[in-house]
Design a protein around this motif. Structure first.
Motif: not given
Length: 1009
Positions: A1-6, A10-15, A90-94
Motif C-alpha cells: 500500500m502506498q499513500y500520497g498527500i503531496l 492517493e492510495l495505491r494497492v499493488e500499483g 503505517l509501515q515505513q516508507g509508504v
C-alpha cells in the motif's frame, strides 16, 4: 500500500489506485495520514473535520467514518483504538510526505559536508514526489493550514536546490525552475535574487537586471516599499561587474559582492554611512566604479534639500536652533538607545499559538515592508500582557532599542495624537526638541528617516483606529511594530492580525492553579470549576480572582466561588484595588456613547438594547426587530460593535455577547433605557421569533393551520426544509426563552403560537424532548391567561409529541382534551386535525377499527369544510393503517399519492418518511429492486437533515431487505450501523431489534442494549 498527500489524496494497492468516494472519509484519511503514528483524539478529529461548529452527530459520524476507513485499509495499516483516541500505524516508507521529509533531511546532511551534487540529487528526488498542490480536493477545516505547511517545506527544498546549484552547478539548468517559482511568487525577493544570480552567471546579465527591476517595480506598486538591502546590493554589484559566484562551501563573501581592500565598505545605497555629528564634515569614501543605482546618492554625498535624513540631530546638540528654512542636524552615532518597555508579567500563562505567530512575524529577517502585528480583542482579554511579554522576548533582536506609547484610544480623556507621540519618539531617538517640525507629516518623515538604519521595536498600546497609528509606522522593515487595540483595525497594510479570544479551558485552569496552588484545585474541584465559569475565560477576571485570594488569606476557593456565583453580582465581585472588569467594559462602552460620531452613538444604543437579550446569539434580522431599525443600518452598528469587541461574530452570520459583557450590557439597558422602550423592544423581538418559527414550520410541516404574526424586520431566508430544520436546532435555546418572555408581554398568545409552530421540528427531533418542554411552558401561559384556543392547539401538539414517543395513554388524553376544546370553540379545522391524530394513536394502541373510524370522520369533516381532496397527511395515515391491516398493495397506492404532494411542497422530512413507507410496502410485496432504491433515497434525505431517528429506521429496514434476498453480509453491515446510531441516540426499539437480528446471524450482538 502506498499513500500520497503531496497532490490529491492517493492510495495505491499493488500499483492499483483505490479512492474513497465519500468526501468525509477522504478528509479523515488525509487527517490520519498527516498525524500517522500519533494518537488522534475524537475531539481533535471532530475539530479537524468540522471546525468550530460540528453537528450534534459528529461523534457518531466519526465512528462511521473510522469504520469505513478500517474496511478500506489493508493490514498491517490499521486505524487502531487506544484508551484516548485513534492511531494510524503505517509501515515505513509508504507515505510520500514522510519520504519527502527524510530525503530533505538527508540532503541537509550532505550540504553540511559540502557534498552538493549528492544533496541536489536527493532534493530533486524529494521534489519529484509532488504531484500538485498538497491535499488537493480536501476541503475540511484542517486542510488549509496543512497545505500551507507542506507548501512551505516544498518551497524551502526548491531554495536549497538553487543555493546548491549556484555554488557550482549548472546555472542554465536552474533558470526554468526558478522562473516558474518567480511566476508563482512574484513578490518573493529570495526567489528573485536566486533567479537573477542564475541568469547573471549563465551570461544573461540583461535579463538578470530585468528580474531585479521587475521586483522593484512590483514592490513599489503593490506595497509602496523599496526592495531589501540584499537585492539593492546585488543590483549594484551587477552594474559594477564585480559580482562573485559562491564558493564551493556554499558561502559567498559579503552577500556575493567583491570586498574592497582594507576596511569593509558596505555597498552603496544599502547600508548608508553613519551620520556625522552636527557641524562636522565627513570624509567621503572613494567614488564607486560604474553606474550608481537609480534613486540613491553616492555614499558620503550631501543630502538633497528636503531629505528627512538631514533633519536628524542629537538631543544634546549645542548648535543653535535652525532658521525657518533650515533643517535640523543628524544625531551622533552615540545617540541614546531607548528602553521603554513596561514590566513583563512574571506569571504569564498560555497563548502559545498567538505568541508563536507574533514572534515569527517580528523576528522575520528585515524586509522592505514594516513588520507589523496588530493584536485586537475585548477589554480585559490580555492584549497588552501578550504584546509586552513578546516584546521582552524580542528585545535582544532589536539593538536599536524599544519605544513604547499608550495611545489612550479607549480611556479617560482624549486619545493621544500622532503629532504628540511623534515628538516624544523623535526626542527619544536623539532629535533635538528645538528641531521638531510643526507639521505632523514632516514629523512622520523625520521619524521614518531616524529609524531607517536602526532596528527598533515599537509598541503602540491601546490604539483607537488606523489613523492614529499610521504616522507612527517605520518606513521599512528594519524595525517592527506591535499594536494593541480594542477595535479590529483595517490597517496597516500587510500587517499580521491576531484576534485574541477568551482563554482556552486548559489555559484558564493553569492560570488559576498558578494563583491558588495545585492542592487547592485538587481538593475542591467543584469550586474551581465555579470560579472558572464565573471568569468566563477573561484573563483580567482570573487575575482579579487570584489577587483576591492572595490579599484575603482567610478566603478559601469555595468562598471566592460563592461570591462570584451570586446572581447578577459577578461584575461587582470581580474587582480588587485598581483592577475591575466592570471598569474596563465602561471604557469601551463610553467611547461609543460619548463619541462625536452619530453612528458610534447609535451603536451604543444598540449595545444597550441587546442587553435585553444577553444570553443568546442574535441574527442581524432579529437585532433589527429588537432595535426597530432598518436591516442595513442594524448590520452596520452590529459590525461596529464587533469591531470594538463588544460583540462577537458567530460562524453562522449572527452575533453574541461574551458572558461578562452581556451582563454589563444588561446593567446598561436597565440603567439608561426607559421601561416603555424596553418593553416595546422585547415585544418586537418576540414577534419576530414567532413569525420566523411560523415560516420555518411552513417548510417542515405538511399542514399549517395558523398564520404568522407581522414581524418588524425581514425573516430568515430558508433555502429549503433542511435549512429550516437547521434553524430550529440552532435557535432552540432562544425559542425557549422567547416562549417565556412572550407570556409576560402584552401579547401572551405569542407563547403558544410559537410553540405550536414547531411541529416540523417536533417530527424530526421528538426524541430530544425539546419540543415537549416548549409546549409544556406555553400551556402554563395559556392556562394563566384562560386562552381556550391556545389550550386546544397545545393539547393537540402535546398529543402528537407523546404519540411520537409511544406514550399512548398520555397521547390519547391530550387529543381528547383538544377535540373537546375545538368543539367548544367551533374550530372545524382543529377538529379534523385532532381526529387524524386520534386515528394514529388508536392504531398505535392496537385499536384498528377505532383508528379507521376516526380517520374517516376526519376526512368527512374536511369535505364539509370545502376541502375536496384528502390532504397528504390523511392519505399517509390511511396508508399506514392499510399496511397495518395487511393490505400492502392498497397502502402503497395511498403512500404514493401522499408522496406526490409532499414532493410538490418541498417537505423533505415527509418525503423521506413517505419513501421509507413505500420501501416497506415494496419489501412486503417482494419488489426488492424498487425497495432498495426507495430506501437509498430516503436514507440520503434523512442524513442531510440529521434526522437520526429516521436514519436508524431506514438502516434497519434496508438490512431486513438484504436479509430477505439472501445477502447476509450486507444485512450484517446495515444492522451494525443501525445499532450504532440507535445506541448513540438512545433509540431503544431499533437498538433491540438490530441486536436481535445480528444475534440471529450468528454474530456477537455486542453489549446488552
Amino acid at each position: 500500500m502506498q499513500y500520497g498527500i503531496l497532490g490529491s489524496l492517493e492510495l495505491r494497492v499493488e500499483g492499483r489506485r483505490v479512492e474513497p468516494t465519500r468526501p468525509r472519509v477522504r478528509a479523515a484519511l488525509a487527517f490520519f495520514l498527516l498525524h500517522s503514528g500519533e494518537l488522534v483524539t475524537v475531539d481533535a478529529l471532530i475539530d479537524g473535520l468540522w471546525g468550530e461548529n460540528p453537528p450534534r452527530t459528529a461523534r457518531a459520524q466519526v465512528h462511521t467514518v473510522v469504520s469505513a476507513l478500517r474496511r478500506l485499509l489493508p493490514a498491517p495499516d490499521h486505524v487502531a483504538w487506544e484508551s484516548a483516541g485513534y492511531r494510524l500505524n503505517l509501515q515505513q516508507g509508504v507515505l510520500d510526505s514522510a519520504r519527502f521529509e527524510l530525503l530533505v533531511t538527508e540532503a541537509q546532511r550532505h550540504l553540511g559536508s559540502a557534498e552538493h551534487e549528492r544533496a541536489v540529487g536527493l532534493l530533486r528526488e524529494a521534489l519529484a514526489l509532488w504531484r500538485g498542490e498538497a491535499l488537493s480536493g480536501i476541503g475540511a477545516p484542517f486542510a488549509d493550514a496543512a497545505r500551507a505547511r507542506l507548501g512551505e517545506q516544498r518551497f524551502r527544498a526548491h531554495m536549497m536546490v538553487a543555493d546548491a546549484e549556484l555554488a557550482g552547478g549548472d546555472c542554465s539548468a536552474l533558470i526554468p525552475e526558478l522562473s516558474a517559482l518567480s511566476a508563482e511568487f512574484p513578490e518573493r525577493e529570495d526567489v528573485a535574487e536566486r533567479l537573477a544570480r542564475a541568469l547573471y552567471f549563465a551570461g544573461r546579465q540583461t535579463e538578470a537586471l530585468a528580474v531585479l527591476r521587475a521586483v522593484r517595480a512590483l514592490l513599489a506598486e503593490e506595497y509602496g516599499v523599496d526592495p531589501g538591502r540584499e537585492l539593492v546590493a546585488l543590483e549594484g554589484a551587477m552594474l559594477r561587474g564585480d559580482l562573485l559566484r559562491e564558493t564551493s562551501s556554499g558561502r559567498r563573501p559579503a552577500s556575493g559582492v567583491r570586498p574592497s581592500s582594507g576596511v569593509h565598505q558596505s555597498p552603496q545605497a544599502v547600508v548608508p554611512a553613519g551620520p556625522a555629528p552636527s557641524g562636522t564634515a565627513a570624509a567621503p569614501p572613494s567614488a564607486p566604479a560604474g553606474p550608481v543605482p537609480s534613486g540613491s546618492a553616492p555614499s558620503g554625498a550631501a543630502a538633497a534639500p528636503g531629505d528627512p535624513r538631514a533633519a536628524l540631530a542629537p538631543s544634546d546638540s549645542a548648535s543653535p536652533a535652525p532658521a525657518e528654512d533650515q533643517v535640523a542636524s543628524p544625531p551622533s552615532p552615540g545617540s541614546p538607545v531607548p528602553r521603554q518597555l513596561p514590566h513583563d508579567l512574571p506569571d504569564f500563562i498560555g497563548r502559545e499559538k498567538e505568541m508563536a505567530t507574533l514572534l515569527a512575524t517580528a523576528e522575520r529577517s528585515p524586509c522592505p515592508a514594516p513588520r507589523a502585528v496588530v493584536v485586537s480583542g475585548m477589554g480585559g482579554v490580555g492584549k497588552t500582557a501578550l504584546v509586552l511579554h513578546a516584546a521582552h522576548r524580542l528585545a535582544a533582536a532589536f539593538p536599536g532599542g524599544q519605544l513604547y506609547a499608550d495611545l489612550r484610544g479607549f480611556g479617560a480623556g482624549e486619545p493621544r495624537t500622532p503629532f504628540d507621540v511623534l515628538g516624544r519618539f523623535l526626542m527619544d531617538l536623539g532629535v533635538s526638541g528645538r528641531s521638531l517640525p510643526e507639521d505632523v507629516d514632516d514629523r512622520a518623515a523625520l521619524y521614518r528617516a531616524a529609524l531607517a538604519d536602526r532596528q527598533v521595536l515599537i509598541v503602540l498600546d491601546n490604539a483607537r483606529d488606523t489613523h492614529q497609528i499610521g504616522p507612527l509606522l517605520p518606513g521599512n522593515g528594519s524595525s517592527a511594530v506591535l499594536v494593541t487595540s480594542r477595535r479590529a483595525l483595517a490597517g496597516p497594510h500587510g500587517a499580521t492580525r491576531i484576534v485574541l479570544h477568551p482563554m482556552a479551558e486548559d489555559e484558564q485552569h493553569r492560570m488559576l492553579e498558578r494563583f491558588c496552588g495545585e492542592d487547592a484545585l485538587r481538593t475542591d474541584p467543584e469550586s474551581a470549576s465555579l470560579v472558572l465559569d464565573a471568569c468566563a475565560g477573561l484573563p483580567l477576571a482570573l487575575r482579579i480572582a487570584g489577587a483576591q485570594l492572595a490579599t484575603r488569606p482567610t478566603w478559601s476557593l469555595n468562598t471566592l466561588a460563592r461570591r462570584l456565583s451570586r446572581g447578577g453580582s459577578r461584575l461587582r465581585a470581580l474587582a480588587v484595588d485598581h483592577l475591575a472588569v466592570h471598569d474596563t467594559f465602561v471604557l469601551s462602552y463610553n467611547g461609543l456613547r460619548d463619541s462625536g460620531q452619530p453612528m458610534e452613538r447609535e451603536a451604543a444604543r444598540a449595545f444597550r438594547l441587546l442587553g435585553l437579550w444577553p444570553s443568546h446569539p442574535v441574527a442581524p434580522e432579529a437585532a433589527a426587530a429588537l432595535l426597530g431599525e432598518p436591516l442595513a443600518d442594524t448590520t452596520d452598528v452590529l459590525d461596529l460593535l464587533a469591531d470594538t469587541h463588544l460583540l462577537q461574530a458567530t460562524d453562522t452570520g449572527g452575533y453574541r455577547f461574551h458572558d461578562l459583557v452581556g451582563e454589563f450590557a444588561e446593567q446598561c439597558v436597565l440603567a439608561e433605557e426607559p421601561e416603555a422602550e424596553r418593553e416595546a423592544a422585547l415585544l418586537r423581538l418576540v414577534t419576530w421569533y414567532s413569525a420566523a418559527a411560523h415560516k420555518a414550520n411552513s417548510l417542515t410541516a405538511p399542514v399549517v393551520h395558523l398564520g404568522p404574526p407581522q414581524a418588524a424586520a425581514p425573516l430568515p431566508d430558508f433555502h429549503d426544509g433542511r435549512d429550516a430544520l437547521a434553524w430550529f436546532v440552532r435557535e432552540m435555546p432562544a425559542l425557549k426563552a422567547v416562549i417565556e418572555l412572550a407570556g409576560r408581554t402584552s401579547r401572551p398568545e405569542l407563547a403558544w403560537r410559537t410553540a405550536n409552530a414547531m411541529l416540523g421540528y417536533g417530527h424530526a427531533y421528538w426524541w430530544v424532548g425539546e419540543w415537549m418542554q416548549c409546549l409544556t411552558k406555553a400551556m402554563a401561559w395559556a392556562r394563566r391567561h384562560d386562552d381556550l384556543m391556545g389550550q386546544a392547539y397545545l393539547h393537540n401538539a402535546l398529543g402528537a409529541a407523546n404519540g411520537m414517543a409511544y406514550r399512548n395513554d398520555e397521547c390519547l388524553a391530550h387529543l381528547q382534551a383538544a377535540l373537546a376544546l375545538h368543539r367548544e370553540t367551533g374550530n372545524g379545522d382543529g377538529q379534523a386535525t385532532v381526529l387524524g391524530n386520534l386515528a394514529m394513536v388508536h392504531h398505535q394502541a392496537g385499536r384498528l377499527r377505532e383508528a379507521i373510524a376516526a380517520l374517516e370522520e376526519s376526512r368527512l369533516l374536511r369535505l364539509q369544510l370545502g376541502h375536496t381532496q384528502d390532504s397528504a397527511t390523511v392519505l399517509s395515515g390511511k396508508g399506514f393503517l392499510l399496511r397495518a391491516g395487511g393490505d400492502a398493495a392498497a397502502a402503497l397506492e395511498a403512500y404514493a399519492q401522499a408522496l406526490e404532494t409532499f414532493r410538490s411542497q418541498g417537505l423533505d422530512k415527509f418525503v423521506a418518511g413517505g419513501l421509507f413507507n413505500i420501501a416497506e410496502c415494496l419489501r412486503i410485496l417482494g419488489r426488492s429492486t424498487e425497495a432498495f432504491a426507495a430506501y437509498a433515497e430516503s436514507l440520503t434525505l434523512a442524513r442531510k437533515m440529521d434526522d437520526q431517528d429516521a436514519v436508524a429506521d431506514i438502516l434497519h429496514g434496508t438490512a431486513q431487505m438484504h436479509h430477505e434476498v439472501g445477502d447476509l453480509e450486507q444485512a450484517r453491515v446495515h444492522w451494525e450501523e443501525a445499532r450504532a446510531v440507535a445506541r448513540e441516540y438512545g433509540l431503544q426499539k431499533v437498538l433491540e431489534e438490530s441486536a436481535e437480528a445480528l444475534a440471529s446471524l450468528g454474530e456477537d450482538a455486542g453489549s446488552a442494549p
